[in-house]
Scaffold this active site. Structure first.
Site, PDB file in Angstrom:
ATOM      1  CB  SER A 299      -0.946  -0.042   1.199  1.00  0.00           C
ATOM      2  OG  SER A 299      -1.931   0.956   1.118  1.00  0.00           O
ATOM      3  CG  ASP A 310       7.225   4.916 -11.445  1.00  0.00           C
ATOM      4  OD1 ASP A 310       7.773   3.831 -11.726  1.00  0.00           O
ATOM      5  OD2 ASP A 310       5.988   5.043 -11.324  1.00  0.00           O
ATOM      6  CE  LYS A 324      -4.791  -2.289   0.636  1.00  0.00           C
ATOM      7  NZ  LYS A 324      -4.835  -0.822   0.562  1.00  0.00           N
TER       8      LYS A 324
END
Length: 580
Positions: A299, A310, A324
């Protein structure tokens, strides 16, 4: 020409009005249809409950049946959608805030007795003199025998400022002692430890994304930067199950400037679609960062990890995260209950969602499958590296998850708690020990532990013994056992002989667990973490990477060809920074 144009405009207007009316009619019908279905099924449910209450052979508890029905309904959606009755609201608040009213101690069940596993440092329990190994005999006159840890936990918790009376028996004594403890607000640190793990590399452990997680990581880095030798930092998110979305954004903001896209949330309702940017000024946007993750990182941990990956802001080390990619929100219900339910999926800066399980498409038997590798799509990081959706965050540098041998696991766990009880006796004989960075158990002391374990009739079953037992059952059912009996007994005897050396064959890992438990009795959780870091291969790897600039830089720039098609090439336009 003008007349023809006006006619055309009229036709277009008529078409727009017709489509609008049609859409309204469709939505109205859909809403009415859904409302009828809800009303109809609620009526059926209440009728069934009433009939059971009137005519079932035994008396029923309507509240229990309704709770079972609610839980089953929500389980059919996803495991993160929960009904929270008023009686469980405090537990839910603790999950989000890290705070509760109580005495501040972990407890465990040993046989039919409840004992203190570890008081929190500086807690009311610690200040009252409770220590690990204390047996709790009664709480406010209520005997603890026959009760479980959930029952006892409820008795120990309460409003700050109220008192609770405990009758305990200290280790090494048979005499009971009465302790009156005033409950306080217990705040479980989401950053239980930060410090230097080498001359020039700092370390921050973040256990949960509860309130102030971003602030606490920020403060930890500020303190670490007071060391002029600092040249890199490790952010440890292993076994961090997540928590508050805004705290994940706050943690990213420690390392990324204001206005950086962190996450997009997209749900069925437009008002729940949201773009979240870093809101403030960072602490350091250039210091090399290594993030540690494993399968227990979920999460909010994955939002931080995925965003850092990223943006090519740091190197990710460990094993694949949980996967998740869903966002939950709570809504108030009647009678002070709450409904926590999934409202959206989240997408990190590259555009990918890392949700591993597709709960919207269940198998015929009701089970849920992982997103197939063939369906995973490729995305690009800021530097053009290839990353994938649909299955957690894959580390940039994979490491094998360390696994303890079965003997170590059994020595540490219930029902015997062999290591725990040995350490309780060890503490009685050693009033003080060396600091966590210097403490080590001698070979002679380890031999004493082995002798103690054997004196306690410590037993465990290996995987080999389990398989051998299954083989015996199979050969007996197939009428082969009599022919194989001698061979079976020989293998069984050989395994038993080999097990005699398990204490020393697995000495290194058993000793590490033993030392960790000992340290916790004197230096609490911070000391345990500090000692464990000495044996942590992933931390060692992170230190090596952060000290090797060429390896660090190449890890964040080397482009490997994609093995899956790209989802949306427009998402590879970098950097995705939003000013505001």
């Amino acid at each position: 020409m003008i007349k023809r144009a006006l006619n055309k405009i009229k036709k277009v207007r008529f078409l727009i009005v017709f489509l609008a009316l049609g859409t309204y009619a469709f939505l109205s019908f859909s809403f009415t249809d859904n409302y009828f279905e809800i009303s109809k099924n609620l009526d059926i449910f209440s009728t069934v409950l009433r009939e059971l209450d009137l005519y079932y052979v035994d008396s029923i508890r309507p509240a229990d049946l309704v709770r079972t029905g609610i839980d089953a309904m929500l389980t059919s959606l996803d495991p993160y959608t929960d009904y929270i009755p008023e009686s469980e609201i405090e537990d839910y608040k603790f999950m989000t805030t890290g705070e509760y009213g109580g005495v501040g101690s972990l407890i465990q069940q040993d046989s039919d007795c409840i004992e203190v596993a570890e008081p929190y440092e500086g807690s009311p329990a610690a200040k009252a003199g409770l220590i690990a190994g204390d047996k709790i005999m009664s709480i406010d006159g209520i005997p603890t025998k026959g009760k479980n840890t959930t029952d006892i936990g409820k008795l120990l918790k309460g409003a700050p400022g109220t008192s609770v009376k405990l009758v305990i028996i200290h280790p090494g004594s048979n005499a009971s002692v009465e302790k009156t403890i005033v409950r306080e607000v217990i705040k479980v640190d989401n950053v239980p430890y930060y410090g230097m793990v080498s001359n020039d590399i700092g370390y921050i452990r973040l256990n949960e994304f509860t309130e102030d997680a971003g602030k606490n990581v920020r403060n930890a880095l500020v303190e670490l930067k007071k060391n002029p030798a600092l040249k890199g930092v490790i952010l440890d998110l292993r076994n961090n199950p997540g928590g508050l979305l805004n705290e994940a954004i706050g943690v990213v903001n420690v390392f990324e400037p204001k206005g950086q896209l962190v996450v997009n949330t997209k749900g069925r309702m437009k008002e729940w679609n949201h773009t979240d940017l870093t809101p403030g000024d960072p602490i350091d946007t250039t210091i090399p960062v290594a993030v540690l993750v494993n399968s227990g990182s979920a999460s909010a941990s994955e939002i931080v990890t995925g965003t850092i990956q990223d943006l090519d802001r740091g190197v990710i080390i460990g094993t694949r995260s949980y996967g998740k990619g869903l966002v939950q929100q709570t809504r108030p219900l009647s009678y002070d209950a709450q409904l926590k339910f999934t409202i959206a999926k989240y997408y990190i800066p590259s555009g990918r969602c890392i949700q591993a399980l597709d709960y919207s498409h269940r198998n015929a038997d009701g089970s849920v499958s992982k997103v197939a590798d063939s369906l995973k799509m490729a995305f690009r990081t800021r530097h053009g590296r290839v990353v994938y959706d649909g299955g957690g965050i894959d580390p940039d540098l994979n490491m094998e998850t360390p696994k303890f041998n079965v003997i170590t696991v059994k020595l540490e766990s219930s029902p015997q708690y062999t290591i725990f009880h040995y350490v309780t006796s060890y503490v009685l004989e050693h009033p003080t020990i060396a600091s966590p960075d210097k403490f080590s158990l001698s070979d002679e002391e380890y031999d004493k532990f082995v002798a103690y374990a054997k004196s306690q009739s410590f037993v465990y079953t290996t995987k080999s013994e389990q398989l051998l037992g299954q083989l015996k059952e199979s050969t007996q059912s197939e009428k082969y056992f009599d022919d194989l009996k001698d061979a079976y007994n020989k293998i069984k005897s050989d395994i038993e002989e080999a097990k005699k050396n398990d204490f020393y064959k697995n000495k290194k890992e058993i000793k590490e667990v033993l030392e960790s438990e000992i340290i916790s009795r004197y230096y609490y959780q911070k000391g345990r973490i500090q000692l464990d870091l000495r044996f942590d291969d992933e931390v060692t790897k992170a230190v090596d990477v952060l000290n090797n600039k060429s390896l660090y830089d190449s890890t964040l720039t080397t482009i490997v060809p994609a093995i899956r098609p790209f989802k949306d090439m427009s998402m590879t336009t970098w950097p995705p920074v939003h000013k505001g």
